[in-house]
Design an enzyme around this catalytic site. Structure first.
Site, PDB file in Angstrom:
ATOM      1  N   VAL A   1       0.862  -1.172   0.000  1.00  0.00           N
ATOM      2  CA  VAL A   1       0.000   0.000   0.000  1.00  0.00           C
ATOM      3  C   VAL A   1       0.898   1.222   0.000  1.00  0.00           C
ATOM      4  O   VAL A   1       1.865   1.279   0.752  1.00  0.00           O
ATOM      5  CB  VAL A   1      -0.899   0.031   1.252  1.00  0.00           C
ATOM      6  CG1 VAL A   1      -1.841   1.217   1.191  1.00  0.00           C
ATOM      7  CG2 VAL A   1      -1.680  -1.261   1.383  1.00  0.00           C
TER       8      VAL A   1
ATOM      9  N   ASP B   1      12.308  10.207  -2.939  1.00  0.00           N
ATOM     10  CA  ASP B   1      11.720   9.332  -1.922  1.00  0.00           C
ATOM     11  C   ASP B   1      12.514   8.034  -1.836  1.00  0.00           C
ATOM     12  O   ASP B   1      11.956   6.946  -1.926  1.00  0.00           O
ATOM     13  CB  ASP B   1      10.242   9.087  -2.236  1.00  0.00           C
ATOM     14  CG  ASP B   1       9.453   8.681  -0.996  1.00  0.00           C
ATOM     15  OD1 ASP B   1      10.005   8.793   0.116  1.00  0.00           O
ATOM     16  OD2 ASP B   1       8.299   8.256  -1.138  1.00  0.00           O
TER      17      ASP B   1
END
Ligand code: NAG
Ligand code: NAG
Ligand code: NAG
Ligand code: NAG
Ligand code: NAG
Ligand code: NAG
Length: 886
Positions: free
Chosen positions: A558, A675
């Site tokens: 997720v 990221d």
């Protein structure tokens, strides 16, 4: 600024006042002689009055005056020529600050900050401008793009096509803030209207800041040229459409539209001259330049171009014999018209100068004697060459001039100007392989390289039968609302690319790397030339089938964007499907960013995108499936049953570093991942590391020039403190995050663990404070205790420490980090070899001291710059290691 504006307006008024208006009435094509009242020695640029002169400042409330004295018409006075369903305009009073200095775009920098960029029209649906054309023949079409801020449209996200009746000018075109893009085309218009159609890609929109269409003399481009390779003469050149890729004033300054007869811009050549120490600039007074009878005219190039040249620095003092060389980057899937301008401004007598002209390493003209060609010195001359795309190596067109054999004077060679002009391909396109109707024409395209053809043939041959069957099945099952798939031939493309992705994603192990690069190049070739790059388009049904109707049991992860499901396509390929939440604006942006980024990137250590689905407000991205999941799970997560040995961890770090190094240096723009963390490093079935999740990525070169602060995004614990403070993003922010990843791999604990005592919560702080206290053993993963060679550990922690430096400038580049990690790996391997050879423990001493000094010296100066070089670096290391092992 205000004063210069005043000067511009003032000189414009002067100009209007001093020139009789009748001069614009008809087109006097012969160059008028310099007028006598001109006291400056500079020749007056002849006034050219084009029959067709359509100058439009789209979206502008009022007429826009340019520094070159021309006026672009306002939107209200041209809106009658536009057919568009909606009326969306945008304009600003002042351009954003980076533009004031004229930010150069990739290859052809736009002319200095033009007021034209201050307004734009936005087209949410297909729209077109229709202009009357009174003089058939060649026209210059110039398009100006700059993504201005608009409250409801982010112009940086526009993706669209621009076509005329017969040619595709732009396909899947985007413009990223803050670089304006200026495009210039030369088209033979053969009807009494010109329609410029702007077609947005599905779910996107189009925009344009300004349009310029002017008729130019027909002899601007002749129908014949010398071919490269040199066999006979090429005819039928003029039936193509052309896009000017580069235009250089060799050996001289920028020539702006004001000084050019046809309002062209000529750029200085310094960037492309690869042997500047061998050349020197020559120049004469431009008024001394002569134009011959029946040869070059002022419209071919203005005197300012012919009045400057590069010539050879005294040939004897450099070396006996050499070439002046210019290398110009181009898209090598097109043929090019290359025009070279010469003017003998260096000789004192006729027939002194003989030189050879080489194009792409082949003889273009042997012993060119300008005196014989023009019968006078200081006289303009030009030669056209058509370059077959098959002769373009490394994406570079190479022009060389070297002294010939017959000269009576000193060896010398000159060049005054270069134009590199892209020619339309067999699809009638200057961008991609889709024709005006949008049909894919790649299969019939004649300008593909033999290699590509061979591989295509092979792949097609193997899967042809399968293809036909599957194709018909899918043709019947195609989604009805899917415009993209409504022609049979366009259906063929996505299918074949999906199979090639399938093949290449299977070839990840080292033993098949040769095969992988073959497929890789085929694929990138096709993607590069079509600007498609996004792989297969999937229907939502197909993806539902693939992952059991998005069964919760198929969820493998997720993320911010949505859930990730494991799935299997009809052909058996295992995939990971990321399903976005269409309600979130953030989601849509990240979806588009990820598609854009991944479509430009192909690398063994970046996870590859197989395709996407964008249908019925469903957004999905389909990736190759990485069977070993995320790195974090192998360090301290659910998959910890067998802790990874140090060598494997190092290899994973090296792989990730390669991926990031490629992002920073390998692609067209340097890209910042933003990221980097252990959950974004995935492992395939062979534990090869691949960097994933490009939803936050940024094209870095663009970012550096903007002072707009970007909202700080990223993950806590990995965030570069400097980025946090100054909100200015550089690739060194990724280096910082990667330093945290390195510590995580060594210590097997999360970057942030709030459950721990306060001084231990943040991994970077805790690990570095222990390291500085000399308590390294306290932080190493207990599973690794006693297995790491101390030299390897030292090198590794040093690398991590440098990555975590307070200021970006103090941190190493990813290339340096990669180098250190490879070194750490070699030290580890060397030590395990010596341990294996039991009685040779005495060798440990030279192993851990002497070679480190030697290699450290090299380290700082020869950081690998590309993947190839790192391979070389690695083999150099193996030699060192083997030497130590002996
Ligand atoms: C717009 O179209 C009209 C008629 O078709 C033509 O007379 C006029 O010149 C056009 N204006 C421009 C700016 O092209
Ligand atoms: C527009 O989109 C670009 C690229 O997707 C993004 O970098 C930029 O931040 C967006 N601008 C605004 C104002 O949302
Ligand atoms: C433009 O195209 C037309 C029709 O193909 C042709 O007759 C004409 O000669 C071309 N003009 C030039 C300058 O090549
Ligand atoms: C452009 O022309 C002006 C005079 O018209 C001259 O002073 C100037 O040097 C020229 N600039 C270049 C780059 O040729
Ligand atoms: C100049 O370049 C040509 C083509 O690349 C090459 O064949 C020739 O040897 C070069 N001449 C010299 C003197 O290097
Ligand atoms: C380029 O070369 C290839 C092979 O040599 C040839 O088939 C093709 O026709 C050439 N293209 C042009 C425009 O001459």
């Amino acid at each position: 600024m205000i004063s210069s504006l005043f000067v511009v307006i003032f000189s414009f008024l002067l100009l209007i006042g001093s020139i009789p208006t009748t001069i614009y009435a008809q087109a006097p094509l012969e160059a008028p002689s310099p007028s006598s009242d001109d006291t400056s020695p500079a020749p007056k640029t002849p006034k050219y009055a084009p029959r067709d002169k359509l100058l439009i400042a789209c979206g502008a409330q009022e007429d826009v005056d340019l520094p070159d004295g021309r006026t672009f018409k306002s939107d209200p006075s041209t809106v009658s020529n536009l057919s568009s369903d909606e009326d969306v305009k945008v304009s600003v009073d002042t351009l954003p600050s980076p533009l004031k200095d004229g930010v150069p775009s990739s290859k052809l920098p736009p002319p200095p900050p033009l007021p034209l960029y201050k307004s734009a029209r936005i087209f949410p649906s297909a729209s077109s401008y229709k202009f009357p054309i009174s003089q058939q023949g060649f026209h210059l079409i110039r398009l100006y793009f700059f993504p201005l801020p608009h409250p409801s449209y982010n112009l940086s996200n526009a993706v669209f096509r621009v076509t005329t009746e017969n040619f595709v000018l732009l396909h899947d075109f985007t413009v990223h803030y803050p670089s304006p893009i200026f495009k210039e085309y030369i088209l033979n218009l053969t009807s009494d209207t010109l329609t410029l159609k702007f077609s947005p890609k599905k779910n996107s929109f189009a925009f344009i800041n300004a349009i310029e269409v002017i008729s130019v003399p027909d002899d601007l481009i002749s129908d014949t040229a010398s071919p490269v390779p040199p066999v006979g003469n090429i005819e039928g050149v003029a039936k193509h459409a052309f896009e000017v890729a580069l235009r250089l004033n060799v050996g001289g300054p920028l020539v702006s539209p004001k000084n050019d007869t046809l309002w062209r811009t000529w750029h200085p050549d310094e960037k492309f001259n690869t042997f500047p120490q061998g050349s020197k600039d020559a120049k004469i007074d431009p008024s001394k330049v002569k134009y011959p009878e029946g040869g070059a005219t002022m419209y071919i190039a203005p005197p300012w171009v012919y009045a400057t040249a590069a010539e050879m620095e005294n040939a004897e003092t450099i070396e006996a014999n050499f070439n002046l060389t210019w290398k110009m980057p181009v898209d090598s899937s097109y043929d090019y018209l290359v025009r070279l301008h010469f003017c003998d401004i260096v000789s004192v007598a006729m027939n002194d100068l003989y030189f050879n002209v080489y194009v792409n390493g082949m003889m273009g003209v042997a012993n060119l004697d300008l005196s014989t060609q023009t019968m006078a010195l200081s006289t303009a001359y030009y030669r056209d060459f058509v370059i077959n795309s098959t002769t373009i190596a490394n994406g570079l067109i190479v022009i060389q001039v070297g002294s010939g054999s017959d000269g009576s004077g000193d060896p010398n060679a000159i060049l005054n100007g270069v134009e590199v002009i892209k020619m339309s391909n067999s699809a009638g396109s200057l961008s991609g392989l889709f024709d005006v109707e949008g049909n894919y024409m790649g299969a019939a395209s004649g300008s593909k390289t033999m290699k590509v053809l061979a591989v295509v043939g092979l792949v097609m041959g193997i899967v042809a039968l399968l293809l036909v069957v599957v194709m018909f099945v899918r043709w019947h099952k195609r989604p009805l609302n899917c415009q993209r798939n409504n022609s049979f031939s366009s259906w063929l493309l996505p299918l074949t690319t999906s199979h090639s992705s399938f093949l290449s994603s299977k070839t990840t192990s080292i033993t098949t790397s040769r095969k992988s690069s073959m497929f890789g190049s085929r694929k990138s070739g096709m993607f590069a030339s079509t600007n498609q790059g996004v792989g297969k388009f999937f229907s939502f049904n197909e993806l539902q089938d693939a992952c059991n109707n998005f069964d919760e049991n198929a969820v493998i992860g997720v993320g911010g964007f949505g859930k990730v499901y494991k799935g299997q396509l009809d052909d058996g390929t295992k995939v990971a499907i990321k399903r976005g939440n269409p309600q979130s604006e953030q989601g849509i942006n990240e979806f588009q960013t990820e598609i854009q980024m991944l479509s430009q990137l192909r690398h063994r250590h970046l996870v590859s995108l197989i395709g996407y689905c964008d249908e019925n407000s469903e957004m999905c991205l389909v990736y190759e499936f990485m069977s070993n999941g995320v790195l974090r799970e192998h360090l301290y997560g659910s998959k910890l049953n067998a802790p990874m040995p140090w060598k494997q961890r190092l290899e994973i770090c090296i792989g990730s570093a390669r991926g990031l190094h490629y992002l920073h240096t390998g692609a067209a723009h340097c890209i910042i991942h933003r990221d980097v963390k252990t959950t974004n490093i995935l492992l395939d079935e062979n534990f090869v590391a691949k960097v994933s999740d490009f939803g936050l990525s940024k094209a870095a070169c663009l970012m550096e020039q903007t002072h707009v602060s970007t909202a700080v995004k990223g993950s806590f614990g990995y965030l570069d403190p400097e980025y946090f403070r100054r909100q200015q993003l550089t690739e060194k922010s990724d280096v910082y995050s990667f330093g945290v990843v390195l510590l995580e791999v060594l210590t097997a604990r999360p970057a942030i663990n709030p459950a721990l005592p306060r001084d231990q919560v943040n991994l970077a702080e805790w690990a570095m404070s222990n390291y500085r206290k000399g308590l390294l053993e306290k932080i190493v993963d207990p599973n690794l205790q006693g297995t790491i060679s101390s030299a390897s550990l030292k090198k590794y922690v040093e690398a991590a420490e440098k990555c975590l430096a307070e200021y970006g400038v103090e941190r190493p580049s990813m290339g340096d980090v990669l180098w250190n990690l490879e070194y750490a790996l070699q030290l580890q391997e060397a030590s395990s070899k010596t341990e294996a050879a039991e009685d040779k423990s005495s060798l440990l001493i030279p192993l851990e001291t002497a070679p480190i000094m030697g290699v450290d010296g090299v380290e700082s100066s020869s950081a690998p710059t590309s993947d190839d070089h790192t391979e070389v670096g690695a083999s150099a290391f193996s030699q060192i290691a083997n030497f130590q092992g002996r």
